[in-house]
Write a protein that holds these residues in place. Structure first.
Motif, PDB file in Angstrom:
ATOM      1  N   UNK A  42      16.055-106.499  25.329  1.00  0.00           N
ATOM      2  CA  UNK A  42      16.775-107.370  24.391  1.00  0.00           C
ATOM      3  C   UNK A  42      18.275-107.113  24.457  1.00  0.00           C
ATOM      4  N   UNK A  43      18.659-105.843  24.619  1.00  0.00           N
ATOM      5  CA  UNK A  43      20.081-105.535  24.759  1.00  0.00           C
ATOM      6  C   UNK A  43      20.631-106.117  26.052  1.00  0.00           C
ATOM      7  N   UNK A  44      19.845-106.098  27.121  1.00  0.00           N
ATOM      8  CA  UNK A  44      20.283-106.720  28.374  1.00  0.00           C
ATOM      9  C   UNK A  44      20.492-108.222  28.179  1.00  0.00           C
ATOM     10  N   UNK A  87      24.315-112.712  27.622  1.00  0.00           N
ATOM     11  CA  UNK A  87      24.836-113.850  26.858  1.00  0.00           C
ATOM     12  C   UNK A  87      26.292-113.618  26.458  1.00  0.00           C
ATOM     13  N   UNK A  88      26.613-112.397  26.049  1.00  0.00           N
ATOM     14  CA  UNK A  88      27.997-112.073  25.714  1.00  0.00           C
ATOM     15  C   UNK A  88      28.903-112.291  26.916  1.00  0.00           C
ATOM     16  N   UNK A  89      28.420-111.914  28.099  1.00  0.00           N
ATOM     17  CA  UNK A  89      29.196-112.107  29.312  1.00  0.00           C
ATOM     18  C   UNK A  89      29.445-113.566  29.633  1.00  0.00           C
ATOM     19  N   UNK A  90      28.613-114.446  29.091  1.00  0.00           N
ATOM     20  CA  UNK A  90      28.784-115.888  29.279  1.00  0.00           C
ATOM     21  C   UNK A  90      29.631-116.516  28.168  1.00  0.00           C
ATOM     22  N   UNK A 149      17.919-114.657  35.585  1.00  0.00           N
ATOM     23  CA  UNK A 149      16.634-113.962  35.602  1.00  0.00           C
ATOM     24  C   UNK A 149      16.687-112.632  34.856  1.00  0.00           C
ATOM     25  N   UNK A 150      15.947-112.536  33.772  1.00  0.00           N
ATOM     26  CA  UNK A 150      15.871-111.312  32.981  1.00  0.00           C
ATOM     27  C   UNK A 150      14.409-110.974  32.720  1.00  0.00           C
TER      28      UNK A 150
END
Length: 348
Positions: A66-68, A73-76, A318-319
């Motif tokens: 979930x942290x990944x 998302x933060x990076x986007x 992909x996650x």
């Protein structure tokens, strides 16, 4: 007044702010009528239900993933919020029943955003009521910043609500409005509402009254009888929808989608589960999150689905959510899109 911090009209407009759930404190509630009727109805009894905390390694792995998701998302450029920490010792008592906590990783179940309106759902499983409390501070913040916020009538959930002796899809009585927010899919002015063990007919009626005449709530019957809609119908952009090939057919396809281009989900890889009983089937791999019309988050272990999405011009981030079947939720379940760019439109 500044624009509302809450605004989302569909499932695909560019994502600006999202709530990502948490696995910390996750547990299976003590045995009681709602959990044995809806989530653990296949062969479980009060004596055999595996109540108690999930294994520490399962929780830890899920939190890492979930942290990944949060980091990606933060990076986007997406603003990411998280719920308050769960109290694993919390107990909820009413004059009719008593229960303890459940899973808190799926904010999708808790609340529905329709335009600038935030709606607390009248959830169907008793133990999930404690989950909603974890979002109150955040929702109060949104309200203080200009969001409209309402709650459905708080359900009593008496024993008569649950009918374990009936077939799946008929186990939730129509005694009061009930639905999990994940029973609803937004298509602009049209809202698809899955009538199932996750939402009853009275819930659809209440939602129509709540959103008003600008919107049309479409009760979808005989689709997926168990719980939520987002492993059955996944709209990707105007005119393109991902569908479950074993649940959806020409007879039960919502008419509003009849002219849309359809991706029939391929057979998905089984990612496995912890413990003896998975809350979801391998079809949880359909539970993807749209970041924008040309980008979705999907499980990297579903290459055939990824190929089909890419063939339609949709890139895939992909996650992993390795315990999606254990906890009963993929990337769409684990998020609540609070704000997306875009305006209210009709896609008929």
């Amino acid at each position: 007044m500044s624009p509302s911090p809450v605004s989302a009209h569909n499932e695909w407009d560019p994502l600006e702010e999202v709530v990502v759930g948490s696995a910390v404190g996750a547990r299976i509630p003590r045995a009681e009528r709602s959990i044995l009727t809806l989530d653990y109805h296949d062969g479980f009894t009060a004596e055999t239900l595996p109540s108690g905390p999930y294994p520490a390694d399962v929780v830890e792995k899920t939190e890492e993933e979930l942290q990944a998701l949060c980091d990606a998302l933060t990076g986007l450029g997406v603003t990411v919020r998280r719920p308050a920490a769960a109290d694993p010792q919390a107990v909820l008592r009413t004059g009719l029943w008593e229960t303890d906590g459940y899973l808190d990783h799926a904010p999708r179940d808790v609340a529905l955003v329709v335009g600038d309106l935030l709606i607390d759902a009248p959830m169907v499983v008793r133990g999930r009521a404690l989950k909603q409390a974890l979002y109150k501070d955040l929702f109060t913040e949104y309200f203080n910043r200009g969001a409209r916020w309402i709650s459905a009538p708080r359900p009593k959930l008496p024993d008569e609500t649950y009918r374990p002796e009936l077939p799946e899809g008929r186990r939730l009585a129509d005694l009061e409005p009930l639905f999990d927010a994940a029973n609803v899919i937004r298509l602009g002015t049209d809202l698809l509402y899955q009538v199932s063990d996750g939402g009853n007919e009275l819930g659809a009626r209440w939602l129509q009254e709540a959103v008003g005449s600008r919107y049309t709530v479409h009760p979808c019957r005989n689709l997926y009888t168990s719980l939520h809609i987002d492993t059955t119908i996944v709209p990707l952009r105007p005119g393109l929808v991902l569908l479950h090939p074993e649940r959806v057919n020409e007879e039960n396809l919502p008419p509003i989608l009849s002219s849309w281009d359809k991706i029939w989900c391929p057979e998905l890889n089984d990612i496995g589960h912890a413990g003896s009983f998975p809350v979801n089937s391998p079809w949880i791999g359909m539970n993807i999150l749209s970041v924008r019309p040309d980008l979705v988050v999907a499980d990297h272990r579903q290459p055939e689905l990824i190929k089909l999405l890419e063939a339609k011009g949709i890139d895939v981030l992909p996650l992993s959510l390795s315990h999606a079947r254990t906890f009963g939720g993929g990337f769409h379940c684990a998020t609540l899109d609070v704000r997306r760019t875009g305006t209210l439109e009709t896609y008929r």
